[in-house]
Design an enzyme around this catalytic site. Structure first.
Site, mmCIF file in Angstrom:
data_model
loop_
_atom_site.group_PDB
_atom_site.id
_atom_site.type_symbol
_atom_site.label_atom_id
_atom_site.label_comp_id
_atom_site.label_asym_id
_atom_site.label_seq_id
_atom_site.Cartn_x
_atom_site.Cartn_y
_atom_site.Cartn_z
ATOM 1 N N GLY A 121 1.960 1.537 -3.530
ATOM 2 C CA GLY A 121 0.801 1.810 -4.381
ATOM 3 C C GLY A 121 0.293 3.228 -4.241
ATOM 4 C CG ASP A 122 -0.182 6.958 -1.026
ATOM 5 O OD1 ASP A 122 -1.332 7.386 -1.267
ATOM 6 O OD2 ASP A 122 0.711 7.666 -0.535
ATOM 7 C CB SER A 123 4.323 6.771 -4.164
ATOM 8 O OG SER A 123 4.827 5.488 -4.435
ATOM 9 C CB ALA A 176 -0.936 -0.003 1.197
#
Length: 128
Positions: A17-19, A14
């Site tokens: 994935g956020d970036s 996560a």
């Protein structure tokens, strides 16, 4: 020996994935609004990367996921975070964490086609 993408902790996926998704959103927002100043670009981008928007996106994406992708999403969604969301509903926050884990997983897996497909669908359904 390097880890396989599915072996990473869900919150690590996560985190990545956020970036990855935020960069995708920023590029799309700039492409769609090249004349806007940076602050207004930021305000537009936030509409897509906030937990509620990512949660909306997952509602559309879930039926399209493979078994493997669904398992990664659920691991991320069910992961226990040390922080509590300040400006988000807990259900939206957890669903968003699962979404980000899925994006991080696909990035580590180097599945560029599927990653692009899901991010495009997520972006287009974020505000529904």
């Amino acid at each position: 020996m390097e880890k396989r993408p599915a072996q990473y902790a869900p919150l690590t996926l996560a985190y990545l994935g956020d970036s990855v998704y935020e960069l995708y959103v920023r590029l799309r927002v700039i492409q769609e609004n090249p004349e806007l100043p940076a602050h207004k670009l930021h305000l537009r981008a936030v509409r897509y990367v906030k937990a509620h928007a990512q949660s909306n996106s997952m509602k559309c994406l879930e039926p399209l996921l493979s078994e493997e992708e669904e398992a990664i999403y659920k691991r991320g969604r069910n992961a226990k975070s040390a922080t509590v969301p300040k400006n988000a509903d807990l259900t939206d926050y957890r669903r968003a964490t699962g979404f980000e884990a899925l994006i991080g997983y696909l990035k580590l897996k180097n599945d560029a086609g599927r990653l692009e497909e899901l991010m495009r669908l997520a972006y287009n359904s974020a505000e529904e």
